[in-house]
Design an enzyme around this catalytic site. Structure first.
Site, PDB file in Angstrom:
ATOM      1  N   ASP A  97      -7.759  -1.882   0.500  1.00  0.00           N
ATOM      2  CA  ASP A  97      -7.560  -1.604   1.929  1.00  0.00           C
ATOM      3  C   ASP A  97      -8.773  -2.018   2.755  1.00  0.00           C
ATOM      4  O   ASP A  97      -8.638  -2.701   3.772  1.00  0.00           O
ATOM      5  CB  ASP A  97      -7.309  -0.107   2.163  1.00  0.00           C
ATOM      6  CG  ASP A  97      -5.986   0.377   1.613  1.00  0.00           C
ATOM      7  OD1 ASP A  97      -5.116  -0.452   1.292  1.00  0.00           O
ATOM      8  OD2 ASP A  97      -5.833   1.614   1.494  1.00  0.00           O
ATOM      9  N   SER A 114      -4.415   7.780 -10.982  1.00  0.00           N
ATOM     10  CA  SER A 114      -5.655   7.594 -11.731  1.00  0.00           C
ATOM     11  C   SER A 114      -6.798   7.356 -10.762  1.00  0.00           C
ATOM     12  O   SER A 114      -6.588   6.894  -9.641  1.00  0.00           O
ATOM     13  CB  SER A 114      -5.535   6.407 -12.697  1.00  0.00           C
ATOM     14  OG  SER A 114      -5.414   5.185 -11.986  1.00  0.00           O
ATOM     15  N   ASP A 172       0.828  -1.201   0.000  1.00  0.00           N
ATOM     16  CA  ASP A 172       0.000   0.000   0.000  1.00  0.00           C
ATOM     17  C   ASP A 172       0.866   1.256   0.000  1.00  0.00           C
ATOM     18  O   ASP A 172       0.512   2.263  -0.607  1.00  0.00           O
ATOM     19  CB  ASP A 172      -0.936  -0.012   1.210  1.00  0.00           C
ATOM     20  CG  ASP A 172      -1.984   1.077   1.161  1.00  0.00           C
ATOM     21  OD1 ASP A 172      -2.290   1.576   0.056  1.00  0.00           O
ATOM     22  OD2 ASP A 172      -2.500   1.432   2.224  1.00  0.00           O
ATOM     23  N   ARG A 201       2.939   8.545  -7.833  1.00  0.00           N
ATOM     24  CA  ARG A 201       3.481   9.904  -7.900  1.00  0.00           C
ATOM     25  C   ARG A 201       4.792   9.948  -8.677  1.00  0.00           C
ATOM     26  O   ARG A 201       5.005  10.854  -9.490  1.00  0.00           O
ATOM     27  CB  ARG A 201       3.646  10.467  -6.485  1.00  0.00           C
ATOM     28  CG  ARG A 201       2.301  10.760  -5.821  1.00  0.00           C
ATOM     29  CD  ARG A 201       2.453  11.339  -4.427  1.00  0.00           C
ATOM     30  NE  ARG A 201       2.905  10.366  -3.435  1.00  0.00           N
ATOM     31  CZ  ARG A 201       2.122   9.468  -2.857  1.00  0.00           C
ATOM     32  NH1 ARG A 201       0.845   9.404  -3.168  1.00  0.00           N
ATOM     33  NH2 ARG A 201       2.605   8.633  -1.965  1.00  0.00           N
ATOM     34  N   ASP A 232      -6.985   0.960  -4.723  1.00  0.00           N
ATOM     35  CA  ASP A 232      -6.263   1.058  -3.460  1.00  0.00           C
ATOM     36  C   ASP A 232      -7.227   1.077  -2.276  1.00  0.00           C
ATOM     37  O   ASP A 232      -7.068   0.322  -1.317  1.00  0.00           O
ATOM     38  CB  ASP A 232      -5.404   2.328  -3.471  1.00  0.00           C
ATOM     39  CG  ASP A 232      -4.599   2.489  -2.209  1.00  0.00           C
ATOM     40  OD1 ASP A 232      -3.832   1.572  -1.864  1.00  0.00           O
ATOM     41  OD2 ASP A 232      -4.733   3.536  -1.545  1.00  0.00           O
ATOM     42  N   ASP A 277       2.448   1.517  -3.782  1.00  0.00           N
ATOM     43  CA  ASP A 277       1.608   1.877  -4.932  1.00  0.00           C
ATOM     44  C   ASP A 277       1.423   3.391  -5.021  1.00  0.00           C
ATOM     45  O   ASP A 277       1.465   3.967  -6.111  1.00  0.00           O
ATOM     46  CB  ASP A 277       0.280   1.118  -4.947  1.00  0.00           C
ATOM     47  CG  ASP A 277      -0.629   1.387  -3.769  1.00  0.00           C
ATOM     48  OD1 ASP A 277      -0.325   2.247  -2.923  1.00  0.00           O
ATOM     49  OD2 ASP A 277      -1.666   0.713  -3.685  1.00  0.00           O
ATOM     50  N   GLY A 278       1.268   4.046  -3.894  1.00  0.00           N
ATOM     51  CA  GLY A 278       1.135   5.501  -3.892  1.00  0.00           C
ATOM     52  C   GLY A 278       2.418   6.200  -4.303  1.00  0.00           C
ATOM     53  O   GLY A 278       2.397   7.173  -5.072  1.00  0.00           O
TER      54      GLY A 278
END
Length: 192
Positions: free
Chosen positions: A78, A67, A53, A61, A74, A56-57
């Site tokens: 979660d 998107s 998690d 960036r 995401d 991926d963020g």
């Protein structure tokens, strides 16, 4: 600027990480439910999904691949992961482990309330900020909200502490349920 197709978005790096997270979460749940003796591997797979998690963020960036689909993937991953683990915990803390039907019922109720809180609080936050056409983590979207909500989304370390703390607690409860079932391990640790 090139046109980006839906299939391009599906193959964005952060979304590929998201798919891996889904697979790790599902594999951990399968092990937890059908192969409980593999509880340690199940924990590692769940934790791998949780750690994914973060990446991926960062990837979204770094590669400019943010998107709406990725944000939704995401968030749903979660919520489903946390809800799934709480559901499994409700089954782990049964009368045999807890020692009474009432005690087991209280654990089930606590896990149910945590599921409801997790889903409803995230839904309310997403809906209310989306209605303002703001991102749910933005300062503008959280102006005028309760101070804990503002802190949660503004101060990354507080946000991380809350998220990691909650997930670590749930994972630790799952592990403890299995350690408690294994008297040999408890004796080796000096508690038996």
């Amino acid at each position: 600027m090139p046109t980006i197709s839906a299939s391009d978005v599906l193959l964005y790096i952060p979304n590929l990480i998201g798919y891996a997270r889904v697979l790790c979460t599902l594999a951990s749940f399968i092990l937890m439910i059908f192969f409980p003796s593999r509880w340690f591997l199940a924990i590692w797979l769940y934790v791998a999904s949780f750690v994914g998690d973060l990446f991926d963020g960062v990837a979204a960036r770094k590669f400019d691949q943010c998107s709406t689909y990725g944000g939704l993937l995401d968030m749903v991953t979660d919520r489903c992961a946390t809800t799934g683990l709480l559901y499994i915990l409700a089954g782990e803390y049964d009368a045999k482990l807890v020692g009474s039907i009432t005690g087991a019922g209280l654990y089930r109720l606590a896990f149910l309330l945590l599921m409801l809180l997790d889903i409803s609080s995230h839904w309310c936050q997403m809906y209310s900020t989306a209605s303002l056409q703001q991102h749910h983590k933005s300062d503008d979207g959280n102006t005028g909200r309760f101070f804990l909500v503002r802190w949660y989304y503004h101060y990354y370390y507080f946000f991380g502490y809350c998220c990691v703390g909650a997930e670590f607690t749930y994972v630790a409860l799952y592990g403890l349920a299995h350690v408690a079932e294994n008297d040999t391990l408890l004796k080796a640790l000096g508690d038996g």
